[in-house]
Scaffold this active site. Structure first.
Site, mmCIF file in Angstrom:
data_model
loop_
_atom_site.group_PDB
_atom_site.id
_atom_site.type_symbol
_atom_site.label_atom_id
_atom_site.label_comp_id
_atom_site.label_asym_id
_atom_site.label_seq_id
_atom_site.Cartn_x
_atom_site.Cartn_y
_atom_site.Cartn_z
ATOM 1 C CE1 TYR A 322 -3.856 -2.208 0.646
ATOM 2 C CE2 TYR A 322 -2.781 -2.902 2.674
ATOM 3 C CZ TYR A 322 -3.795 -3.050 1.741
ATOM 4 O OH TYR A 322 -4.732 -4.033 1.911
ATOM 5 C CB THR A 358 -4.024 -4.027 -6.005
ATOM 6 O OG1 THR A 358 -5.347 -4.458 -5.640
ATOM 7 C CG2 THR A 358 -4.019 -3.516 -7.429
ATOM 8 C CG ASP A 359 -2.262 -5.652 0.232
ATOM 9 O OD1 ASP A 359 -3.220 -6.371 0.584
ATOM 10 O OD2 ASP A 359 -1.204 -5.589 0.889
ATOM 11 C CD1 TRP A 360 -8.709 -8.492 0.297
ATOM 12 C CD2 TRP A 360 -6.919 -8.644 -1.007
ATOM 13 N NE1 TRP A 360 -8.732 -9.725 -0.325
ATOM 14 C CE2 TRP A 360 -7.647 -9.837 -1.130
ATOM 15 C CE3 TRP A 360 -5.750 -8.496 -1.760
ATOM 16 C CZ2 TRP A 360 -7.260 -10.891 -1.954
ATOM 17 C CZ3 TRP A 360 -5.350 -9.538 -2.583
ATOM 18 C CH2 TRP A 360 -6.094 -10.712 -2.678
ATOM 19 C CG LEU A 362 -4.920 -0.168 -3.508
ATOM 20 C CD1 LEU A 362 -4.799 -1.413 -2.658
ATOM 21 C CD2 LEU A 362 -3.889 -0.192 -4.630
#
Length: 647
Positions: A322, A358-360, A362
């Protein structure tokens, strides 16, 4: 542009795995298909999976075709909406009745989540991660098979991919999911404390075997950030603050999970590129109180070393973190939004052509209760709309959106002419390629009759317990206090099960009646000031015990000779406790039984510190966030660890 980013010599990643010489019928590929598949068709002596129900064997359905041809054939048949749905992965609830659209036994957030069937039908999604699952893993295996049967009946019969965060650790943190039913090992710093590549490989093989048995085909791990900022709340998921040690251990980890071929393996989503460790003041960028990633030591390249190792063994996917790489690129935006990070560095410099997810969370803000909103991790682009955020992430070079279910944004962008379907095809091609490599189109099912054979294996349980024990690090042992004598010693205990200790010694109720005390402690942490409930579970803040708590501990240590066992999910600052303790030992996730086995001499601790323990919070504040083992006069240096004296 990024600052002096190192080059991985001669790296060329080929993520397309070509299947050849597989001249066999589908029914021969797996006996399970005749039992589970609802789309088997026999025509002109050939049995095949008619996934699109058109009565003929299409290229993408043909096991004897190579993966590239199958991918291109299926891609040409997909609608824009189906392509958009594939670009999202989010959580799915698992009901106790094993029904993909069921709600039995669901509580809390899971009870409010859309079912996997709703997401497949309405959003055309085919990737899901699972959190809470029934304690009986047979139920999960049945749910998984039922889910794949539903997927078979969709327009093109695209199978689902199920992903999970780590589940195989004896853990006290929120980053390791329920280990109930799974073999329980030490956490990753424990493996770094042992430093044995063969042991990591054995561990990874067990994880692969257990995941495969119930249908988990994507691991949202390994996490190979470096613990160079000791206050960061996610250190328990990392190996170490040392890049070379981490790089050496991540290779057998990925090889073990992915197997020789992904068709019998679990795809690794290695995280968090390009390294999430150097968070300012250790504040995690899950939340808006974070202050960005900083590199006061100009040491950006150091954090890439473990990822270079992951590329060498062909990690199937990459997850950026992030944080904003402050002043390292031409714009201060979060990693997944950052074209310099994803395209220039990852895609071009490292030639990485696998999936980037992506990470969770966004894109979308999440209401967490009355007047409480968990902001999307859109750091640096907070003013953009949801559609604009999605566009910037795709333009940066990412393929998939973690923790989101907003495919309508992709459809909108294409219809508005802001995004081409050709660009969408690039990402969907990678995602399809991975599904074909995993063999999901040919046999997506698990054998429910084998679940109990895989889980509960004595050898797996024993190895997990062994890692809990041998990873422990002996830091102090005055007067050869450890190992303790068994049976003929009176012990006062705190924070450890009395029934367990009673198997080794006589437990007494007061310090005054004891020959020695045993106390288990956790590295201190202090909840951040925030209204977001999830943030309060993160181990943020100072690393030292404060005021009354410290005084209470020291009072005990000064009253009776005391063995202190401390759980290091982050490096603790404990100079006074160290001085007052008769013996000090650290663990990286260990049961009471495992701790007793070591303290009473049935197993010797072998661990060496995977990160240094600073001598004061002042030294923590003075050290540079991106530099390993650089605090002044550490209490214990990186790599420190004593051994029991031989009698």
């Amino acid at each position: 542009m990024y600052k002096s980013i190192s080059i991985l010599f001669g790296l060329s990643l080929l993520t397309s795995c070509i299947q050849t010489n597989k001249k066999k019928e589908v029914t021969q590929y797996s006996e399970l298909l005749s039992e589970k598949s609802q789309v088997l068709v026999e025509k002109e002596g050939v049995t095949f999976r008619d996934l699109n129900s058109n009565g003929k064997l299409d290229i993408y359905e043909d096991i004897n075709q190579d993966i590239q041809a199958r991918t291109e054939d299926l891609l040409s048949r997909m609608t824009l909406e189906e392509k958009a749905g594939m670009m999202f992965i989010n959580g799915a609830p698992v009901s106790k009745d094993a029904k993909p659209d069921g709600k039995e036994g669901l509580e809390g957030p899971a009870s409010r989540m859309a079912s996997v069937v709703e997401n497949m039908d309405n959003l055309k999604m085919t990737h899901f991660n699972i959190w809470s699952i029934p304690a009986d893993l047979n139920i999960f295996a049945k749910w998984y098979n039922n889910t794949q049967q539903v997927a078979e009946k969709t327009r093109l019969g695209i199978p689902v991919t199920i992903a999970s965060d780590p589940r195989h650790h004896f853990s006290n943190t929120i980053f390791s999911l329920s280990a109930q039913g799974f073999a329980q090992f030490c956490e990753m710093p424990g493996f770094a404390a042992i430093g044995d590549e063969n042991l990591v490989a054995e561990f990874a093989n067990i994880v692969r075997e257990e995941y495969l048995a119930i249908g988990i085909r994507e691991a949202l791990h390994p996490q190979i950030d470096l613990a160079t900022e000791p206050r960061w709340s996610r250190i328990s998921g990392n190996f170490s603050e040392d890049a070379e040690l981490t790089a050496r251990l991540v290779k057998p980890y990925i090889r073990g999970l992915q197997g020789e071929e992904l068709s019998n393996g679990v795809a690794c989503m290695t995280k968090h590129f390009p390294g999430g460790g150097p968070q300012k003041e250790g504040l995690d960028p899950h939340f808006s109180f974070q202050k960005g990633q900083i590199y006061p030591g100009d040491n950006f390249d150091y954090h890439l070393i473990p990822f270079e190792a992951a590329f060498e063994v062909n990690t199937a996917a990459i997850m950026p973190y992030y944080g904003i790489p402050t002043d390292q690129t031409d714009e201060n935006v979060a990693m997944a939004y950052n074209k310099t990070i994803i395209t220039t560095l990852l895609r071009e410099k490292y030639k990485y052509d696998g999936v980037v997810c992506t990470d969770w969370g966004l894109i979308t803000d999440r209401p967490m209760g009355p007047d409480v909103v968990w902001k999307a991790r859109a750091w640096g682009v907070e003013d953009l709309s949801a559609a604009e955020r999605a566009l910037k992430i795709i333009e940066a070079g990412c393929d998939q959106f973690g923790g989101e279910n907003r495919p309508e944004l992709i459809v909108q962008l294409v219809k508005e002419g802001k995004l081409t379907e050709k660009r969408i095809d690039v990402s969907v091609r990678r995602l399809l390629n991975q599904k074909f490599q995993l063999g999901l189109f040919d046999n997506p099912f698990v054998d429910e009759t084998k679940v109990n054979e895989v889980f509960g294996k004595e050898s797996s349980i024993a190895l997990g317990e062994k890692t809990q024990k041998i990873s422990m690090t002996l830091l102090k042992n005055d007067e050869s206090t450890l190992p303790l004598a068994q049976k003929n010693v009176k012990v006062y205990i705190e924070n450890i099960d009395s029934t367990t200790v009673a198997n080794y010694a006589e437990v007494v109720t007061t310090p005054e009646a004891a020959d020695i005390a045993i106390i288990r402690l956790n590295t201190p942490w202090y909840p951040a000031e925030t209204k977001v409930p999830f943030a309060k579970s993160f181990h943020h803040g100072d690393l030292n015990f404060k005021h009354e708590e410290k005084s209470r501990i020291l009072e005990l240590l000064n009253k009776v000779p005391t063995v202190v066992d401390i759980y290091l999910d982050r490096p603790a600052v404990i100079p006074e406790i160290t001085s007052a303790a008769r013996a000090l030992i650290a663990n990286y996730g260990a049961s009471d039984k495992s701790v007793c086995e070591v303290l009473f001499g049935n197993t010797a601790p072998q661990g060496k510190l995977p990160f240094e323990l600073p001598s004061s919070m002042k030294e923590v504040e003075y050290q540079k966030t991106d530099i390993p083992y650089d605090s002044e006069n550490p209490l214990f240096q990186f790599g420190f660890g004593l051994e029991y004296e031989k009698n």
